[in-house]
Design a protein around this motif. Structure first.
Motif, PDB file in Angstrom:
ATOM      1  N   LEU A  22       0.831  -1.206   0.000  1.00 38.56           N
ATOM      2  CA  LEU A  22       0.000   0.000   0.000  1.00 38.56           C
ATOM      3  C   LEU A  22       0.868   1.259   0.000  1.00 38.56           C
ATOM      4  O   LEU A  22       0.617   2.197  -0.768  1.00 38.56           O
ATOM      5  N   ILE A  23       1.881   1.281   0.830  1.00 37.98           N
ATOM      6  CA  ILE A  23       2.759   2.449   0.892  1.00 37.98           C
ATOM      7  C   ILE A  23       3.479   2.651  -0.437  1.00 37.98           C
ATOM      8  O   ILE A  23       3.481   3.754  -1.003  1.00 37.98           O
ATOM      9  N   LEU A  24       4.078   1.587  -0.952  1.00 38.42           N
ATOM     10  CA  LEU A  24       4.834   1.710  -2.205  1.00 38.42           C
ATOM     11  C   LEU A  24       3.923   2.005  -3.396  1.00 38.42           C
ATOM     12  O   LEU A  24       4.266   2.825  -4.253  1.00 38.42           O
ATOM     13  N   ASP A  25       2.768   1.344  -3.457  1.00 37.78           N
ATOM     14  CA  ASP A  25       1.827   1.605  -4.555  1.00 37.78           C
ATOM     15  C   ASP A  25       1.281   3.028  -4.492  1.00 37.78           C
ATOM     16  O   ASP A  25       1.022   3.645  -5.525  1.00 37.78           O
ATOM     17  N   ILE A  31       3.277   9.484  -8.167  1.00 40.63           N
ATOM     18  CA  ILE A  31       4.257   9.793  -9.218  1.00 40.63           C
ATOM     19  C   ILE A  31       3.597   9.704 -10.588  1.00 40.63           C
ATOM     20  O   ILE A  31       3.817  10.558 -11.451  1.00 40.63           O
ATOM     21  N   ALA A  32       2.771   8.687 -10.789  1.00 34.30           N
ATOM     22  CA  ALA A  32       2.079   8.514 -12.069  1.00 34.30           C
ATOM     23  C   ALA A  32       1.167   9.708 -12.359  1.00 34.30           C
ATOM     24  O   ALA A  32       1.166  10.242 -13.477  1.00 34.30           O
ATOM     25  N   LEU A  33       0.391  10.119 -11.366  1.00 34.34           N
ATOM     26  CA  LEU A  33      -0.499  11.267 -11.559  1.00 34.34           C
ATOM     27  C   LEU A  33       0.297  12.534 -11.850  1.00 34.34           C
ATOM     28  O   LEU A  33      -0.084  13.328 -12.718  1.00 34.34           O
ATOM     29  N   VAL A 110       2.622   1.514 -17.331  1.00 28.88           N
ATOM     30  CA  VAL A 110       3.875   1.284 -16.611  1.00 28.88           C
ATOM     31  C   VAL A 110       3.658   1.378 -15.105  1.00 28.88           C
ATOM     32  O   VAL A 110       4.188   0.565 -14.342  1.00 28.88           O
ATOM     33  N   SER A 111       2.861   2.337 -14.667  1.00 24.84           N
ATOM     34  CA  SER A 111       2.633   2.473 -13.221  1.00 24.84           C
ATOM     35  C   SER A 111       1.853   1.279 -12.671  1.00 24.84           C
ATOM     36  O   SER A 111       2.191   0.764 -11.596  1.00 24.84           O
ATOM     37  N   LEU A 112       0.854   0.808 -13.386  1.00 24.51           N
ATOM     38  CA  LEU A 112       0.088  -0.351 -12.914  1.00 24.51           C
ATOM     39  C   LEU A 112       0.931  -1.627 -12.940  1.00 24.51           C
ATOM     40  O   LEU A 112       0.852  -2.450 -12.019  1.00 24.51           O
ATOM     41  N   ALA A 113       1.745  -1.784 -13.977  1.00 22.47           N
ATOM     42  CA  ALA A 113       2.640  -2.941 -14.038  1.00 22.47           C
ATOM     43  C   ALA A 113       3.641  -2.901 -12.881  1.00 22.47           C
ATOM     44  O   ALA A 113       3.941  -3.933 -12.266  1.00 22.47           O
ATOM     45  N   THR A 114       4.129  -1.719 -12.569  1.00 18.95           N
ATOM     46  CA  THR A 114       5.050  -1.557 -11.444  1.00 18.95           C
ATOM     47  C   THR A 114       4.369  -1.956 -10.144  1.00 18.95           C
ATOM     48  O   THR A 114       4.975  -2.608  -9.282  1.00 18.95           O
TER      49      THR A 114
END
Length: 144
Positions: A22-25, A31-33, A110-114
């Motif tokens: 949760l913290i990392l996501d 960052i993605a936004l 890329v953000s969702l894959a990460t």
């Protein structure tokens, strides 16, 4: 039979994995936004905008529930502990390309894959770090 390896039970490790994911996501989401990700995915022909609540649910529920399910199963067969750690990692990494394909834009994909990879890595780490190994558990895992 013990469902403890080291000092923490599997279900506690699942909760730790959920909190770490949760913290990392959340960091990845922000960052993605900030970099213009739309956070829109195609779900069967319908566009779905992913809000922060969806990110929270996707980060916490699978890992917390997975921890409880694995806890129940390793009570029955403790040698499954390592298998479930690897299965979770492989599943999360293998499912990450689907995020890229379904995303409306590259930044979202890329953000969702990460986030998928993060879930797999924290799951694996939570289950394996601090795990005690004895000759008996190694032999049991190898089928001896």
């Amino acid at each position: 039979m013990s469902t403890r390896q080291g000092k923490l039970s599997v279900w506690v490790r699942g909760l730790i994995a959920a909190a770490a994911a949760l913290i990392l996501d959340s960091v990845v989401y922000l960052i993605a936004l900030a970099n213009g990700a739309s956070m829109i995915v195609d779900q069967g022909g319908q566009e779905l905008a992913l809000g922060y609540g969806g990110i929270v649910a996707a980060a916490v529920l699978p890992l917390a529930l997975g921890g409880v399910i694995v806890w129940l199963l390793v009570r029955w067969k403790p040698v499954l502990w390592t298998w479930f750690a690897w299965i979770g990692l492989v599943f999360a990494v293998a499912s990450s390309p689907a995020s890229v394909v379904a995303a409306a834009d590259t930044a979202t994909g890329v953000s969702l894959a990460t986030m998928h990879v993060i879930a797999g890595v924290v799951w694996f780490a939570a289950l394996m770090i601090g795990r005690t190994r004895t000759a008996a558990t190694t032999a049991a895992e190898l089928g001896s």
